[in-house]
Design a protein around this motif. Structure first.
Motif, PDB file in Angstrom:
ATOM      1  N   GLN A  25       0.819  -1.211   0.000  1.00  0.00           N
ATOM      2  CA  GLN A  25       0.000   0.000   0.000  1.00  0.00           C
ATOM      3  C   GLN A  25       0.853   1.260   0.000  1.00  0.00           C
ATOM      4  OE1 GLN A  25      -2.928  -0.068   3.114  1.00  0.00           O
ATOM      5  NE2 GLN A  25      -3.601  -2.115   2.572  1.00  0.00           N
ATOM      6  N   ASP A  26       2.064   1.173   0.548  1.00  0.00           N
ATOM      7  CA  ASP A  26       2.921   2.351   0.641  1.00  0.00           C
ATOM      8  C   ASP A  26       4.011   2.406  -0.424  1.00  0.00           C
ATOM      9  OD1 ASP A  26       1.572   3.476   2.786  1.00  0.00           O
ATOM     10  OD2 ASP A  26       2.724   2.332   4.253  1.00  0.00           O
ATOM     11  N   LEU A  27       4.109   1.394  -1.268  1.00  0.00           N
ATOM     12  CA  LEU A  27       5.146   1.400  -2.305  1.00  0.00           C
ATOM     13  C   LEU A  27       4.979   2.571  -3.271  1.00  0.00           C
ATOM     14  CD1 LEU A  27       5.703  -2.326  -3.334  1.00  0.00           C
ATOM     15  CD2 LEU A  27       7.398  -0.753  -2.418  1.00  0.00           C
ATOM     16  N   ARG A  28       3.797   2.701  -3.862  1.00  0.00           N
ATOM     17  CA  ARG A  28       3.585   3.758  -4.849  1.00  0.00           C
ATOM     18  C   ARG A  28       3.793   5.149  -4.268  1.00  0.00           C
ATOM     19  NH1 ARG A  28       0.794   7.536  -6.393  1.00  0.00           N
ATOM     20  NH2 ARG A  28      -0.831   7.305  -4.866  1.00  0.00           N
ATOM     21  N   PRO A  29       3.185   5.486  -3.118  1.00  0.00           N
ATOM     22  CA  PRO A  29       3.406   6.836  -2.582  1.00  0.00           C
ATOM     23  C   PRO A  29       4.867   7.117  -2.217  1.00  0.00           C
ATOM     24  CG  PRO A  29       1.501   5.838  -1.529  1.00  0.00           C
ATOM     25  CD  PRO A  29       2.155   4.772  -2.358  1.00  0.00           C
ATOM     26  N   SER A  30       5.571   6.131  -1.670  1.00  0.00           N
ATOM     27  CA  SER A  30       6.960   6.382  -1.273  1.00  0.00           C
ATOM     28  C   SER A  30       7.866   6.553  -2.487  1.00  0.00           C
ATOM     29  CB  SER A  30       7.473   5.279  -0.347  1.00  0.00           C
ATOM     30  OG  SER A  30       7.516   4.047  -1.005  1.00  0.00           O
ATOM     31  N   TYR A  31       7.620   5.773  -3.554  1.00  0.00           N
ATOM     32  CA  TYR A  31       8.413   5.948  -4.766  1.00  0.00           C
ATOM     33  C   TYR A  31       8.036   7.242  -5.500  1.00  0.00           C
ATOM     34  CZ  TYR A  31      11.185   1.744  -4.692  1.00  0.00           C
ATOM     35  OH  TYR A  31      12.122   0.808  -4.369  1.00  0.00           O
ATOM     36  N   ALA A  32       6.782   7.627  -5.427  1.00  0.00           N
ATOM     37  CA  ALA A  32       6.387   8.912  -6.011  1.00  0.00           C
ATOM     38  C   ALA A  32       7.146  10.045  -5.334  1.00  0.00           C
ATOM     39  CB  ALA A  32       4.874   9.110  -5.872  1.00  0.00           C
ATOM     40  N   ALA A  33       7.285   9.963  -4.024  1.00  0.00           N
ATOM     41  CA  ALA A  33       8.048  10.990  -3.305  1.00  0.00           C
ATOM     42  C   ALA A  33       9.520  10.955  -3.702  1.00  0.00           C
ATOM     43  CB  ALA A  33       7.899  10.787  -1.798  1.00  0.00           C
ATOM     44  N   LEU A  34      10.068   9.751  -3.869  1.00  0.00           N
ATOM     45  CA  LEU A  34      11.468   9.614  -4.266  1.00  0.00           C
ATOM     46  C   LEU A  34      11.730  10.315  -5.596  1.00  0.00           C
ATOM     47  CD1 LEU A  34      14.302   8.316  -3.944  1.00  0.00           C
ATOM     48  CD2 LEU A  34      13.371   6.310  -5.121  1.00  0.00           C
ATOM     49  N   PHE A  35      10.792  10.174  -6.537  1.00  0.00           N
ATOM     50  CA  PHE A  35      10.963  10.770  -7.862  1.00  0.00           C
ATOM     51  C   PHE A  35      10.270  12.126  -7.989  1.00  0.00           C
ATOM     52  CE2 PHE A  35      11.679   6.220  -8.611  1.00  0.00           C
ATOM     53  CZ  PHE A  35      12.972   6.315  -9.099  1.00  0.00           C
ATOM     54  N   SER A  76       9.812  10.285   7.237  1.00  0.00           N
ATOM     55  CA  SER A  76      11.181  10.533   7.686  1.00  0.00           C
ATOM     56  C   SER A  76      11.909  11.486   6.740  1.00  0.00           C
ATOM     57  CB  SER A  76      11.945   9.220   7.768  1.00  0.00           C
ATOM     58  OG  SER A  76      12.077   8.664   6.473  1.00  0.00           O
ATOM     59  N   GLY A  77      12.836  12.218   7.293  1.00  0.00           N
ATOM     60  CA  GLY A  77      13.659  13.112   6.491  1.00  0.00           C
ATOM     61  C   GLY A  77      13.307  14.577   6.600  1.00  0.00           C
ATOM     62  N   GLY A  78      12.173  14.896   7.174  1.00  0.00           N
ATOM     63  CA  GLY A  78      11.796  16.303   7.334  1.00  0.00           C
ATOM     64  C   GLY A  78      12.487  16.904   8.538  1.00  0.00           C
ATOM     65  N   SER A  79      12.971  18.101   8.387  1.00  0.00           N
ATOM     66  CA  SER A  79      13.693  18.738   9.502  1.00  0.00           C
ATOM     67  C   SER A  79      12.741  19.598  10.321  1.00  0.00           C
ATOM     68  CB  SER A  79      14.865  19.560   8.972  1.00  0.00           C
ATOM     69  OG  SER A  79      14.382  20.515   8.046  1.00  0.00           O
ATOM     70  N   VAL A  80      11.986  18.945  11.196  1.00  0.00           N
ATOM     71  CA  VAL A  80      11.062  19.631  12.087  1.00  0.00           C
ATOM     72  C   VAL A  80      11.612  19.511  13.500  1.00  0.00           C
ATOM     73  CG1 VAL A  80       8.729  19.626  13.036  1.00  0.00           C
ATOM     74  CG2 VAL A  80       9.082  19.140  10.623  1.00  0.00           C
ATOM     75  N   ASP A  81      11.705  20.653  14.195  1.00  0.00           N
ATOM     76  CA  ASP A  81      12.231  20.654  15.555  1.00  0.00           C
ATOM     77  C   ASP A  81      11.198  21.068  16.584  1.00  0.00           C
ATOM     78  OD1 ASP A  81      14.856  19.920  14.756  1.00  0.00           O
ATOM     79  OD2 ASP A  81      15.241  21.988  14.163  1.00  0.00           O
ATOM     80  N   TYR A  99       5.278  13.555   2.390  1.00  0.00           N
ATOM     81  CA  TYR A  99       6.717  13.343   2.336  1.00  0.00           C
ATOM     82  C   TYR A  99       7.453  14.669   2.244  1.00  0.00           C
ATOM     83  CZ  TYR A  99       5.564   8.493   1.580  1.00  0.00           C
ATOM     84  OH  TYR A  99       5.078   7.234   1.750  1.00  0.00           O
ATOM     85  N   PRO A 100       8.605  14.778   2.918  1.00  0.00           N
ATOM     86  CA  PRO A 100       9.405  15.996   2.784  1.00  0.00           C
ATOM     87  C   PRO A 100       9.788  16.204   1.325  1.00  0.00           C
ATOM     88  CG  PRO A 100      10.341  14.528   4.450  1.00  0.00           C
ATOM     89  CD  PRO A 100       9.243  13.787   3.779  1.00  0.00           C
ATOM     90  N   ALA A 101       9.798  17.446   0.887  1.00  0.00           N
ATOM     91  CA  ALA A 101      10.124  17.732  -0.512  1.00  0.00           C
ATOM     92  C   ALA A 101      11.586  17.437  -0.816  1.00  0.00           C
ATOM     93  CB  ALA A 101       9.805  19.197  -0.830  1.00  0.00           C
ATOM     94  N   THR A 102      12.420  17.428   0.201  1.00  0.00           N
ATOM     95  CA  THR A 102      13.854  17.221  -0.020  1.00  0.00           C
ATOM     96  C   THR A 102      14.204  15.748  -0.172  1.00  0.00           C
ATOM     97  OG1 THR A 102      14.170  17.299   2.374  1.00  0.00           O
ATOM     98  CG2 THR A 102      14.574  19.330   1.134  1.00  0.00           C
ATOM     99  N   TRP A 103      13.907  14.914   0.835  1.00  0.00           N
ATOM    100  CA  TRP A 103      14.334  13.522   0.806  1.00  0.00           C
ATOM    101  C   TRP A 103      13.642  12.742   1.901  1.00  0.00           C
ATOM    102  CZ3 TRP A 103      16.715  10.397  -2.432  1.00  0.00           C
ATOM    103  CH2 TRP A 103      17.222   9.191  -1.981  1.00  0.00           C
ATOM    104  N   TRP A 105      13.729   8.456   3.455  1.00  0.00           N
ATOM    105  CA  TRP A 105      14.217   7.092   3.347  1.00  0.00           C
ATOM    106  C   TRP A 105      13.087   6.078   3.333  1.00  0.00           C
ATOM    107  CZ3 TRP A 105      18.970   5.690   2.117  1.00  0.00           C
ATOM    108  CH2 TRP A 105      19.997   6.600   2.294  1.00  0.00           C
ATOM    109  N   ASP A 106      11.862   6.511   3.400  1.00  0.00           N
ATOM    110  CA  ASP A 106      10.732   5.583   3.510  1.00  0.00           C
ATOM    111  C   ASP A 106      10.654   4.597   2.353  1.00  0.00           C
ATOM    112  OD1 ASP A 106      10.190   6.934   5.804  1.00  0.00           O
ATOM    113  OD2 ASP A 106       8.079   7.255   5.358  1.00  0.00           O
ATOM    114  N   TRP A 107      11.011   5.021   1.142  1.00  0.00           N
ATOM    115  CA  TRP A 107      10.947   4.118  -0.004  1.00  0.00           C
ATOM    116  C   TRP A 107      11.827   2.892   0.222  1.00  0.00           C
ATOM    117  CZ3 TRP A 107      15.330   2.846  -2.689  1.00  0.00           C
ATOM    118  CH2 TRP A 107      16.452   3.654  -2.441  1.00  0.00           C
TER     119      TRP A 107
END
Length: 141
Positions: A25-35, A76-81, A99-103, A105-107
């Motif tokens: 279920q999370d493959l497509r969204p995580s790869y969409a974020a990667l690309f 993961s990967g968003g810089s929220v403090d 997903y963070p716009a930068t990067w 690791w969820d994929w």
């Protein structure tokens, strides 16, 4: 069943099937974020949710304002403090994540879980097929 065999006969295939189901279920969204596919916008942190791991919950608003998602988690990967921090994010259609716009690791994690579940199911299926063939051969003789 002998001690330990129920784990292999019941628990292993059920666990592997659940892994494959949820990871798929999370493959497509995580790869969409990667690309970098999906709707760009801004995630605003509202609170930190700490269970086994910590993640930030908040609201996502697309850049054009047409899409608002409340109470979503930032992958993961968003810089929220702090509460109120805003980060560029991307909505890729995940049920509960943006997903963070930068990067992120969820994929990689989702891919490892999916492949690991498939390997476990394949191993269990081969074992079950072998057992079935052995029992059939014994009955014929």
């Amino acid at each position: 069943m002998r001690d330990g065999t129920w784990v292999f006969k019941v628990i292993m295939p059920l666990t592997a099937a659940v892994l494959v189901f949820y990871a798929a279920q999370d493959l497509r969204p995580s790869y969409a974020a990667l690309f970098r596919v999906g709707e760009p916008g801004v995630f605003t942190a509202r609170d930190e949710d700490c269970g086994k791991t910590c993640s930030w919950r908040g609201d996502f608003i697309s850049d054009d304002g047409s899409r608002v998602r409340r109470n979503v988690r930032l992958a993961s990967g968003g810089s929220v403090d702090h509460v109120g921090d805003r980060v560029k994010a991307r909505d890729t259609g995940s049920r509960v994540l943006v997903y963070p716009a930068t990067w992120s690791w969820d994929w990689l994690l989702v891919t490892l879980l999916f492949v690991g579940g498939l390997v476990a199911l394949g191993y269990w299926s081969a074992w079950a097929f072998r057992r079935l063939r052995q029992r059939t051969a014994v009955r014929r003789s």
